[in-house]
Design an enzyme around this catalytic site. Structure first.
Site, PDB file in Angstrom:
ATOM      1  N   GLU A  60      12.077  27.984  22.475  1.00 14.50           N
ATOM      2  CA  GLU A  60      13.503  27.771  22.753  1.00 14.50           C
ATOM      3  C   GLU A  60      14.188  26.949  21.668  1.00 14.50           C
ATOM      4  O   GLU A  60      15.282  27.262  21.209  1.00 14.50           O
ATOM      5  CB  GLU A  60      13.692  27.108  24.121  1.00 14.50           C
ATOM      6  CG  GLU A  60      13.501  28.053  25.306  1.00 14.50           C
ATOM      7  CD  GLU A  60      12.045  28.264  25.683  1.00 14.50           C
ATOM      8  OE1 GLU A  60      11.158  27.661  25.032  1.00 14.50           O
ATOM      9  OE2 GLU A  60      11.769  29.035  26.621  1.00 14.50           O
ATOM     10  N   HIS A 129      12.954  26.710  38.001  1.00 15.47           N
ATOM     11  CA  HIS A 129      13.790  27.863  37.616  1.00 15.47           C
ATOM     12  C   HIS A 129      15.103  27.902  38.392  1.00 15.47           C
ATOM     13  O   HIS A 129      15.752  28.937  38.436  1.00 15.47           O
ATOM     14  CB  HIS A 129      13.065  29.187  37.912  1.00 15.47           C
ATOM     15  CG  HIS A 129      11.917  29.490  37.016  1.00 15.47           C
ATOM     16  ND1 HIS A 129      10.735  28.793  37.063  1.00 15.47           N
ATOM     17  CD2 HIS A 129      11.752  30.431  36.049  1.00 15.47           C
ATOM     18  CE1 HIS A 129       9.890  29.304  36.171  1.00 15.47           C
ATOM     19  NE2 HIS A 129      10.484  30.280  35.539  1.00 15.47           N
TER      20      HIS A 129
END
Lengths: 324, 344
Positions: A60, A129
């Site tokens: 990321e 999440h």
């Protein structure tokens, strides 16, 4: 008008950007061969090729930083991060580089980068999440933070975001991708600087954004059945906040409830509340009220997750407690 | 010699030799400029004209000078917070650099960045990054933009040995190698991540070997020898520019002074420091140039006097500089409308 989904509207926005500007490319985890973890980019690899629909490693920080560099180098990257929780691995690049570069360089280097990511809960994805951390990003000067909550905004925010000379973060609530509705065939760019009154009303202002807009609108319908006319304001742009729109609404209705899927402490709802109090305190007939997620890491079990999230009944109750 | 071959063109050879000698003197001048600039920074710091963190690269000048000599104007540079040498070697004026350190609006970042955040659009100098490892992904992205736009450019990315422990180093090495991007990774290995020695932070202290694990060609270079650095960088940059993919240079160097002005330098052995000082890249080059007759009596003194004058001028410029109007505090948080036209 055609029937479409939030996902399809977003995909059409990306397609249009890729067609209209050679500098635009999409990169992120599983955006290409897999078709996007939420299938937003399904079919784009086949249409635009691997140079422009660029699968990245699970890095990321690396690929968000590469997006910043590519933007500095004259491209218009769209970087997709699977979820806001994963964006924390790229927080350094977003906060320390993208948001600061223009200022640190004395105005020399702007970063025309768009970062899209999923946010929010409601799908039993548990504590890594499901969180709504867009409020953290809304804290940071140098970023524009958008939360498309409608099909029009899903279709129309990306284009202007790519035209913005500075970094723009787009938060797509995971619960919205399958939402179906009617969208004008010529739907195009929308304003990305203002909040919108989604439902006019006179008795109370419900401020919401992203995934909580539908909660707020549903609550308003319930309230209407009982004779309470709620106005619903969709923040749309979380940074910079369009204070004027929600403050003017509260000045008219004299009551405010803020619905935020983020945690209450230090949240975006706290900021909205503070601005209402700062600007229209003497117009208020009742204290500002907030409906936020319960302050727990998101649980997996359905009944617990439901309990943790702002629900329609919670919003209705909050309005009633204000005496509206 | 057979009659078929032309006579050697001694004129051309002589001209080339002169150009090479001039270039070596130029390398010396660049290193002396950086050294004297930073020595003056210490004085300015002690009388509070410069504040904040000040990281000096004294001892490491050959790395910046050697690599940046190998770049072309259209190439890009990403550097760290120890970047005075890089910005000067890249061609940013000493005036604008000193004005930045003194926080003046005439500075290369308008006084917004200071010592750690020197930027210059004209020379494609993208900072001045004070997050260790933070510049590497940026360099990958700049190179990606060149790749996507078919431009034969190199992005040189400087970082220290400390950055090698960061995830961003590995993510960037992998991305650059995977996508075959034109990045020249320049690791200035000065053996210490701030105050902690390499062997205390790395399970594998052979940094070139780490680079090789990403299938990236890598070289270990004597970072105290400016000519060796330039040779290696020229060779690598040429390959990178012509589609050879990213390359990695490990420049073995040493900072003679502490990490920053706040550092009491307790973690390094005096004998080690003195040992490296005996390999100071500036006297080493002076000696070579004298031995080969390139520097004659008085040449060095003249060069030093010219550099001193440039430093004096830069300080005078900085001190005559202006403070940015406080009304402008919030400028450049986001772009101004006119800037939209200037965006790349």
């Amino acid at each position: 008008m055609s029937t479409t989904t939030y996902r399809e509207a977003m995909r059409q926005a990306i397609r249009e950007a890729l067609i209209s500007d050679d500098r635009v490319f999409l990169m992120g985890e599983d955006v290409g061969h897999y078709g996007g973890c939420y299938a937003v980019s399904l079919g784009l690899l086949e249409e635009f090729g691997a140079e422009r629909i660029r699968d990245t490693p699970l890095s990321e920080s690396g690929f968000v930083g590469a997006g910043i560099g590519a933007a500095l180098g004259g491209m218009r990257p769209i970087v997709e991060i699977m979820t806001v929780n994963f964006s924390l691995l790229a927080l350094d690049q977003i906060v320390n580089s993208a948001a600061t570069m223009l200022y640190m360089s004395g105005g020399q280097f702007n970063v025309p980068l768009v970062i899209r990511m999923t946010t929010g809960a409601g799908r039993q994805l548990a504590a890594q999440h499901s969180h709504s951390l867009e409020g953290w990003y809304a804290h940071v000067p140098g970023l524009r933070v958008l939360a498309p909550a409608t099909l029009e905004d899903a279709r129309g925010m990306l284009g202007p975001a790519l035209e913005d000379p500075d970094p723009v973060l787009i938060f797509e609530h995971g619960g919205l991708y399958n939402v179906e509705g009617e969208l004008a065939d010529d739907a195009g760019p929308v304003d990305i600087t203002t909040a919108a009154v989604r439902r006019p009303g006179t008795d109370v202002t419900i401020v919401a954004y992203g995934g909580t807009l539908r909660t707020a609108l549903t609550a308003a319908e319930h309230l209407a059945a009982d004779g309470v006319d709620a106005e619903v304001v969709d923040l749309r742009c979380l940074r910079p906040l369009d204070t004027a729109t929600f403050v003017a609404s509260v000045a008219r209705t004299h009551r405010a409830v803020i619905v935020d899927e983020g945690w209450r402490t230090g949240s975006l709802s706290a900021e909205v509340s503070a601005r209402i109090v700062e600007e229209v305190f003497y117009d208020l007939d009742a204290p500002v009220s907030r409906v936020c997620s319960v302050e727990v890491p998101m649980p997996y079990a359905k009944h617990l997750e439901d309990e943790a999230l702002p629900q329609v009944a919670d919003v209705v109750d909050a309005v009633r407690r204000l005496g509206a | 010699m057979t009659k078929d071959l032309p006579e050697p063109d001694t004129g051309a050879q002589f001209t080339r030799a002169c150009a090479e000698n001039d270039h070596k003197v130029h390398l010396l001048r660049q290193m002396v400029r950086i050294r004297r600039f930073e020595e003056r920074c210490v004085e300015l710091y002690s009388r509070s004209a410069i504040r904040g963190f000040l990281h000096l690269g004294i001892g490491e000048e050959a790395c910046a000078v050697g690599v940046l000599e190998a770049l072309l104007p259209e190439d890009a540079v990403v550097a760290t917070y120890r970047e005075h040498g890089h910005v000067l070697a890249r061609g940013v004026s000493m005036r604008a650099t000193m004005a930045e350190l003194e926080g003046k609006v005439e500075g290369c970042s308008r006084g917004r960045g200071g010592s750690m955040h020197l930027f210059d659009a004209a020379t494609r100098f993208y900072g001045g990054n004070a997050i260790v490892g933070g510049g590497l992904p940026l360099a990958v992205g700049l190179a990606l933009a060149d790749h996507l736009q078919g431009r034969p450019r190199v992005t040189a990315c400087f970082f220290g040995d400390g950055a090698v422990a960061e995830g961003e180093f590995h993510e960037s090495m992998n991305l650059a190698a995977l996508w075959h991007l034109p990045v020249l990774f320049c690791c200035e290995n000065n053996l210490y991540a701030m105050g902690t020695a390499l062997e205390l932070t790395e399970s594998e202290t052979d940094l070139s070997l780490k680079a090789s694990s990403y299938r990236m060609p890598s070289w270990e270079v004597d970072g105290m020898d400016v000519i060796a650095v330039e040779d290696a960088a020229r060779h690598a940059a040429e390959v990178v520019r012509t589609g050879g993919g990213p390359h990695f240079l490990e420049l073995r160097t040493y900072r003679f002074r502490a990490h920053s002005m706040y550092d009491s330098d307790r973690y390094r052995d005096k004998a080690e420091i003195e040992g490296w000082k005996s390999r100071d890249p500036i006297p080493a080059l002076v000696e070579r140039l004298r031995a080969s007759g390139v520097l004659a009596d008085g040449d060095l003194e003249r060069l030093e006097a010219e550099v001193d004058a440039e430093v004096d001028d830069a300080v005078a410029f900085a001190e005559a500089g202006t403070d940015e109007a406080v009304e402008d505090l919030e400028r450049f948080v986001t772009s101004e409308p006119v800037q939209r036209l200037a965006s790349p």
